[in-house]
Write a protein that holds these residues in place. Structure first.
Motif, short mmCIF file in Angstrom:
data_model
loop_
_atom_site.label_atom_id
_atom_site.label_comp_id
_atom_site.label_asym_id
_atom_site.label_seq_id
_atom_site.Cartn_x
_atom_site.Cartn_y
_atom_site.Cartn_z
N ALA A 38 0.86 -1.18 0.00
CA ALA A 38 0.00 0.00 0.00
C ALA A 38 0.90 1.23 0.00
O ALA A 38 2.04 1.18 0.46
CB ALA A 38 -0.92 0.01 1.22
N ASP A 39 0.39 2.34 -0.53
CA ASP A 39 1.19 3.55 -0.64
C ASP A 39 1.19 4.31 0.69
O ASP A 39 0.12 4.66 1.21
CB ASP A 39 0.63 4.46 -1.73
N PRO A 40 2.37 4.60 1.26
CA PRO A 40 2.43 5.32 2.53
C PRO A 40 1.66 6.64 2.56
O PRO A 40 1.11 6.99 3.61
CB PRO A 40 3.94 5.54 2.72
N PRO A 41 1.58 7.42 1.45
CA PRO A 41 0.84 8.69 1.52
C PRO A 41 -0.61 8.55 1.96
O PRO A 41 -1.20 9.51 2.47
CB PRO A 41 0.93 9.22 0.08
N VAL A 42 -1.23 7.36 1.79
CA VAL A 42 -2.61 7.21 2.21
C VAL A 42 -2.74 7.41 3.72
O VAL A 42 -3.78 7.84 4.22
CB VAL A 42 -3.17 5.82 1.80
N LEU A 43 -1.67 7.12 4.46
CA LEU A 43 -1.71 7.29 5.91
C LEU A 43 -1.82 8.75 6.32
O LEU A 43 -2.20 9.06 7.45
CB LEU A 43 -0.47 6.67 6.55
N ASP A 44 -1.50 9.67 5.41
CA ASP A 44 -1.64 11.10 5.71
C ASP A 44 -3.10 11.48 5.93
O ASP A 44 -3.39 12.51 6.54
CB ASP A 44 -1.07 11.95 4.57
N HIS A 45 -4.02 10.66 5.41
CA HIS A 45 -5.45 10.96 5.53
C HIS A 45 -6.15 10.06 6.54
O HIS A 45 -7.38 10.04 6.60
CB HIS A 45 -6.12 10.82 4.15
N ILE A 46 -5.37 9.29 7.30
CA ILE A 46 -5.93 8.37 8.29
C ILE A 46 -5.34 8.68 9.65
O ILE A 46 -4.13 8.82 9.80
CB ILE A 46 -5.61 6.90 7.91
N LYS A 47 -6.20 8.80 10.65
CA LYS A 47 -5.75 9.01 12.01
C LYS A 47 -6.48 8.07 12.95
O LYS A 47 -7.69 7.86 12.81
CB LYS A 47 -5.99 10.46 12.46
N PHE A 48 -5.74 7.51 13.89
CA PHE A 48 -6.33 6.70 14.95
C PHE A 48 -6.30 7.53 16.22
O PHE A 48 -5.23 7.83 16.75
CB PHE A 48 -5.55 5.39 15.12
N LEU A 49 -7.47 7.95 16.68
CA LEU A 49 -7.58 8.83 17.83
C LEU A 49 -7.88 8.01 19.08
O LEU A 49 -8.95 7.40 19.19
CB LEU A 49 -8.69 9.87 17.61
N ASP A 50 -6.93 7.96 20.00
CA ASP A 50 -7.14 7.22 21.24
C ASP A 50 -8.05 8.02 22.15
O ASP A 50 -7.68 9.09 22.65
CB ASP A 50 -5.79 6.97 21.93
#
Length: 663
Positions: A650-662
């Motif tokens: 998977a392309d790492p840039p996609v993680l720029d639009h994903i956040k896991f909020l604890d």
């Protein structure tokens, strides 16, 4: 078949575009002329599946019809520019471009039906995985070799997404080589095939590529995952779905499988249209994890996620009709087990088909056919609610799905109403007339609701909430985060969109808080917030909940939807979504989340809800539930594995639009 097969100047089966060339002006675009020609052509408009055919086949046929229209518009534009550049005057170029584009669409109209017929009765093993070469090892290679050998020997076909590289390319070549080898020995039957369902990337043609057959049977490329994933699951008789290591595309395919199996169980199966409704039984999913240097077992994150869902009460173990293999120590035995499972399904298929077959009287079949015929010929029902000038490709494909669902719903309604009238002692002729009139009236009403939903919020900013309908999948921290997000949306005038029946779980909590936030805003500001509340519901067990009102405000409720994929697509298509809040949930919530992540990753190269729009943030509300750790940690671990330097599926840039909020 290519556009090159049509000779310049040749009329398209005597189909002449309506209107004279000289009338072409700024008010009538080339695309509109192509649309008019195809919409007025009975052969192009005719449905390729009769009432009673599997719903997924009919829905995809309508989707394919709209895709061909879009493709013809695109081709006409290209041809017009080409002809003008080569000396044709405007009138000649326009006439010829439209004629050839229309001919192409009409010539290709039967291809989806031909593909369905080709796969009907064929036992198929589906293989999903990355198109990249890093996610492979000797264990997987040995397993694939044994599986292809046994699969072809038993006459089983394989289907995948059609990439020539990575896992998909390896699977196709292994099957093709085994077919050739066993054919040379005189051991293979004629039923084994390689079926490749392609996805169109921007700038590529959707034409079926010319092939000498070495790769397998190749379909015309489909425009979006709205079509492609259902097509992968719909074709052939299914028993086993194999998930090799892959990226977010494989994650989306896996999540869709789990969600479709879950909602297709028990009583719900009668009222929801799933990918597997026409199958003798739901297939079994096998996750081929294998070990990779630096990351360990590939699917370990998803194993953890499934466990978290069960511990939190968001799903039951029985919902996961799948097995994950951390090690492939004995690839030969595993392949033999899979083939034995396929053989068992083949042996009991006839019995299952007889059990599932619905018997209708001649009168009942007659009213169903009558409603279908009336709506097929109804100009108002078939009128485009989105046209090429004011709609995206995705909206037009979404509309095609919805239109056929309304047709299916009308057929169910007329049957239900006809039986009710007859039980009341109404004469046969009166019962026929009353039931048909009611079904047609309701179908016309439902037809415009999609345009109303999307049109009303066109350009509006929205936030989408996704979460479980179970009250136990909740805690105080989630409650506070939800209230904060709702108050923020109301203050900014954003519309809230959620799926659910509004009776319990996230959809009810959201609506109650939205009412309170709207009331508070009016008290503090002396005016109403522009925020609206939209709820999309699945039709489960024939039930439908109406709109709720409070303090002078009312939620907006969409029509009951009969397919999960349609609801997911609508959630992403209302307004301009700035954020998706993903709360703890089960397989259906995971399906929405993975579909959105895939749309974000591919929006520049594939038709998605976000094509040409700002990308939303995907916010996972990662709470600790029932002492089971933070709920979404398994998915987070899986995404890190996919984007790691060792794997890169998977392309790492996609993680720029994903956040896991604890929380």
């Amino acid at each position: 078949m290519g556009i090159e097969t049509v000779q310049t100047g040749t009329p398209a089966h005597s189909i002449q575009p309506r209107g004279s060339v000289t009338s072409l002006n700024s008010d009538i675009s080339l695309k509109s002329r192509v649309q008019e020609s195809l919409d007025s052509n009975p052969e192009f408009r005719r449905a390729r599946f009769e009432p009673g055919a599997p719903s997924i086949a009919r829905i995809l046929d309508r989707d394919y019809q709209e895709q061909l229209c879009i493709e013809a518009e695109r081709e006409a534009t290209r041809l017009y520019s080409y002809l003008i550049a080569h000396g044709k005057d405007e009138a000649q170029a326009t006439e010829e471009a439209i004629s050839r584009a229309v001919q192409m669409a009409i010539s290709a109209r039967d291809e989806w039906r031909e593909l369905w017929d080709r796969c009907e009765g064929k036992f198929v093993i589906a293989a999903y995985g990355s198109a990249r070469s890093r996610v492979w090892n000797d264990q997987l290679e040995s397993f694939l070799k044994h599986l292809a050998s046994e699969g072809v020997k038993n006459g089983y076909s394989v289907i995948n997404g059609g990439a020539c590289t990575g896992v998909m390319g390896r699977v196709s070549r292994a099957w093709r080589n085994e077919i050739d080898a066993q054919s040379q020995k005189g051991e293979a039957g004629t039923s084994s095939e390689v079926i490749l369902v392609l996805l169109r990337f921007h700038g590529e043609s959707t034409e079926k590529p010319s092939s000498d057959g070495s790769e397998g049977f190749v379909t015309r490329a489909l425009e979006s995952f709205l079509s492609r994933t259902p097509a992968l699951y719909a074709l052939g008789i299914r028993s086993v779905e194999l998930y090799f290591p892959g990226g977010i595309g494989t994650l989306e395919e896996m999540s869709r499988y789990l969600a479709e199996v879950k909602i297709g169980k028990g009583r719900q199966r009668r009222n929801l249209r799933t990918f597997f409704s026409h199958q003798p039984t739901e297939p079994t999913g096998l996750f081929l994890s294998a070990r990779f240097k630096g990351v360990g077992n590939f699917w370990k994150g998803m194993e953890q996620q499934f466990g978290a869902m069960v511990k939190a009460g968001a799903a039951r173990r029985v919902d996961f009709r799948c097995t994950c293999f951390d090690e492939l120590e004995d690839p030969k035995t595993l392949s033999e087990v899979i083939i034995s499972h396929m053989n068992l399904l083949r042996d009991r298929r006839t019995k299952e088909e007889k059990r599932r077959k619905e018997n209708l009287s001649e009168a009942e079949r007659g009213v169903v056919r009558a409603v279908n015929s009336i709506l097929q010929g109804d100009l108002a029902f078939n009128q485009r609610i989105f046209t090429g000038g004011n709609a995206t490709t995705y909206e037009r494909l979404l509309n095609a799905h919805y239109k056929e669902q309304v047709m299916l719903e009308a057929e169910e309604l007329v049957l239900e109403e006809f039986r009710r009238q007859r039980k009341k002692g109404i004469s046969l002729n009166d019962a026929v007339d009353r039931s048909i009139n009611k079904a047609v009236e309701m179908a016309r009403k439902w037809r415009g609701q999609l345009k109303g939903l999307i049109g009303q919020f066109n350009g509006h900013k929205t936030v989408v909430f996704v979460g479980s309908a179970k009250d136990e999948v909740w805690n105080r921290n989630l409650e506070e985060s939800m209230k904060k997000a709702v108050r923020k949306a109301v203050t900014r005038g954003y519309t809230i969109v959620v799926g659910g029946d509004g009776r319990e779980g996230l959809s009810k909590r959201l609506r109650d808080e939205w009412f309170e936030a709207k009331k508070r805003f009016r008290q503090e500001r002396g005016e109403d917030s522009k925020s609206d509340f939209v709820r999309l519901q699945l039709k489960i067990n024939g039930e439908k909940t109406g709109a709720h009102s409070r303090y002078g405000y009312s939620e907006i409720v969409g029509p009951p939807l009969e397919s999960l994929s349609l609801r997911t697509a609508l959630l992403a298509s209302i307004g301009r979504t700035s954020a998706f809040y993903i709360y703890p949930g089960g397989p259906t919530e995971l399906e929405v989340a993975s579909s959105i992540m895939l749309a974000v990753q591919l929006q520049q190269i594939v038709t998605t809800p976000f094509s040409g729009r700002p990308l939303p943030m995907i916010l996972f509300m990662n709470a600790a539930l029932n002492r089971s750790g933070r709920f979404w940690d398994g998915l987070r671990k899986q995404l890190l594995t996919m984007t790691s330097e060792e794997i890169r599926s998977a392309d790492p840039p996609v993680l720029d639009h994903i956040k896991f909020l604890d929380v």
